[in-house]
Design a protein around this motif. Sequence first.
Motif, mmCIF file in Angstrom:
data_model
loop_
_atom_site.group_PDB
_atom_site.id
_atom_site.type_symbol
_atom_site.label_atom_id
_atom_site.label_comp_id
_atom_site.label_asym_id
_atom_site.label_seq_id
_atom_site.Cartn_x
_atom_site.Cartn_y
_atom_site.Cartn_z
ATOM 1 N N VAL A 84 -0.109 4.274 -22.526
ATOM 2 C CA VAL A 84 0.452 4.266 -23.872
ATOM 3 C C VAL A 84 -0.075 3.097 -24.690
ATOM 4 N N TRP A 85 -0.050 1.914 -24.098
ATOM 5 C CA TRP A 85 -0.365 0.715 -24.877
ATOM 6 C C TRP A 85 -1.786 0.209 -24.688
ATOM 7 N N ASN A 86 -2.572 0.821 -23.831
ATOM 8 C CA ASN A 86 -3.964 0.419 -23.556
ATOM 9 C C ASN A 86 -4.090 -1.045 -23.140
ATOM 10 N N LEU A 87 -3.136 -1.500 -22.336
ATOM 11 C CA LEU A 87 -3.177 -2.856 -21.787
ATOM 12 C C LEU A 87 -3.592 -2.733 -20.327
ATOM 13 N N TRP A 88 -4.873 -2.866 -20.072
ATOM 14 C CA TRP A 88 -5.400 -2.562 -18.745
ATOM 15 C C TRP A 88 -5.039 -3.610 -17.698
ATOM 16 N N LEU A 89 -5.236 -4.862 -17.988
ATOM 17 C CA LEU A 89 -4.962 -5.901 -16.986
ATOM 18 C C LEU A 89 -3.472 -6.008 -16.653
ATOM 19 N N PRO A 90 -2.565 -6.129 -17.643
ATOM 20 C CA PRO A 90 -1.146 -6.158 -17.283
ATOM 21 C C PRO A 90 -0.694 -4.869 -16.592
ATOM 22 N N GLY A 91 -1.269 -3.743 -17.008
ATOM 23 C CA GLY A 91 -0.919 -2.474 -16.382
ATOM 24 C C GLY A 91 -1.342 -2.418 -14.929
ATOM 25 N N ALA A 92 -2.543 -2.903 -14.651
ATOM 26 C CA ALA A 92 -3.033 -2.908 -13.271
ATOM 27 C C ALA A 92 -2.191 -3.839 -12.406
ATOM 28 N N LEU A 93 -1.849 -5.005 -12.919
ATOM 29 C CA LEU A 93 -1.025 -5.949 -12.159
ATOM 30 C C LEU A 93 0.369 -5.376 -11.885
ATOM 31 N N ALA A 94 0.962 -4.763 -12.898
ATOM 32 C CA ALA A 94 2.301 -4.196 -12.724
ATOM 33 C C ALA A 94 2.266 -3.034 -11.731
ATOM 34 N N CYS A 95 1.239 -2.199 -11.795
ATOM 35 C CA CYS A 95 1.131 -1.071 -10.863
ATOM 36 C C CYS A 95 0.974 -1.560 -9.426
ATOM 37 N N VAL A 96 0.124 -2.531 -9.229
ATOM 38 C CA VAL A 96 -0.093 -3.065 -7.874
ATOM 39 C C VAL A 96 1.191 -3.729 -7.366
ATOM 40 N N LEU A 97 1.822 -4.526 -8.199
ATOM 41 C CA LEU A 97 3.053 -5.199 -7.798
ATOM 42 C C LEU A 97 4.156 -4.188 -7.476
ATOM 43 N N GLY A 98 4.315 -3.187 -8.317
ATOM 44 C CA GLY A 98 5.321 -2.158 -8.074
ATOM 45 C C GLY A 98 5.039 -1.375 -6.798
ATOM 46 N N ALA A 99 3.771 -1.047 -6.553
ATOM 47 C CA ALA A 99 3.402 -0.305 -5.343
ATOM 48 C C ALA A 99 3.671 -1.142 -4.089
ATOM 49 N N VAL A 100 3.395 -2.429 -4.160
ATOM 50 C CA VAL A 100 3.658 -3.305 -3.013
ATOM 51 C C VAL A 100 5.153 -3.363 -2.726
ATOM 52 N N TRP A 101 5.975 -3.486 -3.764
ATOM 53 C CA TRP A 101 7.429 -3.526 -3.560
ATOM 54 C C TRP A 101 7.944 -2.217 -2.973
ATOM 55 N N MET A 102 7.400 -1.097 -3.433
ATOM 56 C CA MET A 102 7.819 0.192 -2.871
ATOM 57 C C MET A 102 7.419 0.304 -1.400
ATOM 58 N N MET A 103 6.243 -0.222 -1.049
ATOM 59 C CA MET A 103 5.801 -0.157 0.346
ATOM 60 C C MET A 103 6.602 -1.093 1.242
ATOM 61 N N LEU A 104 7.156 -2.158 0.689
ATOM 62 C CA LEU A 104 7.939 -3.098 1.480
ATOM 63 C C LEU A 104 9.370 -2.623 1.731
ATOM 64 N N ALA A 105 9.835 -1.646 0.988
ATOM 65 C CA ALA A 105 11.220 -1.176 1.120
ATOM 66 C C ALA A 105 11.539 -0.661 2.527
ATOM 67 N N PRO A 106 10.704 0.185 3.152
ATOM 68 C CA PRO A 106 11.033 0.616 4.519
ATOM 69 C C PRO A 106 11.047 -0.527 5.535
ATOM 70 N N ALA A 107 10.143 -1.488 5.372
ATOM 71 C CA ALA A 107 10.116 -2.640 6.282
ATOM 72 C C ALA A 107 11.387 -3.478 6.113
ATOM 73 N N LEU A 108 11.834 -3.623 4.871
ATOM 74 C CA LEU A 108 13.075 -4.355 4.620
ATOM 75 C C LEU A 108 14.252 -3.636 5.263
ATOM 76 N N TYR A 109 14.274 -2.303 5.164
ATOM 77 C CA TYR A 109 15.344 -1.532 5.789
ATOM 78 C C TYR A 109 15.374 -1.771 7.297
ATOM 79 N N ARG A 110 14.221 -1.639 7.944
ATOM 80 C CA ARG A 110 14.173 -1.825 9.402
ATOM 81 C C ARG A 110 14.610 -3.228 9.797
ATOM 82 N N ARG A 111 14.157 -4.226 9.062
ATOM 83 C CA ARG A 111 14.498 -5.612 9.404
ATOM 84 C C ARG A 111 16.003 -5.864 9.256
ATOM 85 N N LEU A 112 16.588 -5.440 8.133
ATOM 86 C CA LEU A 112 18.015 -5.651 7.924
ATOM 87 C C LEU A 112 18.853 -4.810 8.885
ATOM 88 N N TYR A 113 18.391 -3.603 9.199
ATOM 89 C CA TYR A 113 19.108 -2.733 10.141
ATOM 90 C C TYR A 113 19.156 -3.372 11.527
#
Length: 122
Positions: A72-101
Amino acid sequence: MSEHFEYSYSAERQSEIDAIRKKYLPQSEQEDKLEQLRKLDASVGTTALIASMALGIFGALVFGVGMCCFLVWNLWLPGALACVLGAVWMMLAPALYRRLYEKRKAEIAPAILRLTEELSQK
């Protein structure tokens, strides 16, 4: 004088009446311990599930903001950083579940084992 006998039985109604009645009857010690055992067992995954779901949802939202930056906003660098950061957090969710469980499971294992021993001996 006409007297007649009427009887209607509803299993669903009777089970509801029994459930309400059971709440007000004094509980025996063994039933109380069994209920305590059920609550402990159910509580093992609750905290882990809530924390991992929150992390995964937050990661998905950050990923979505990154996609908006791209598309939408054609902001490539902030968009790439936010996508990578969001994807990393989503991938860490199952590991967090196992650790806390596993951590919660180790914390309450002695109490559960003690209660199961007490209940199986009676």
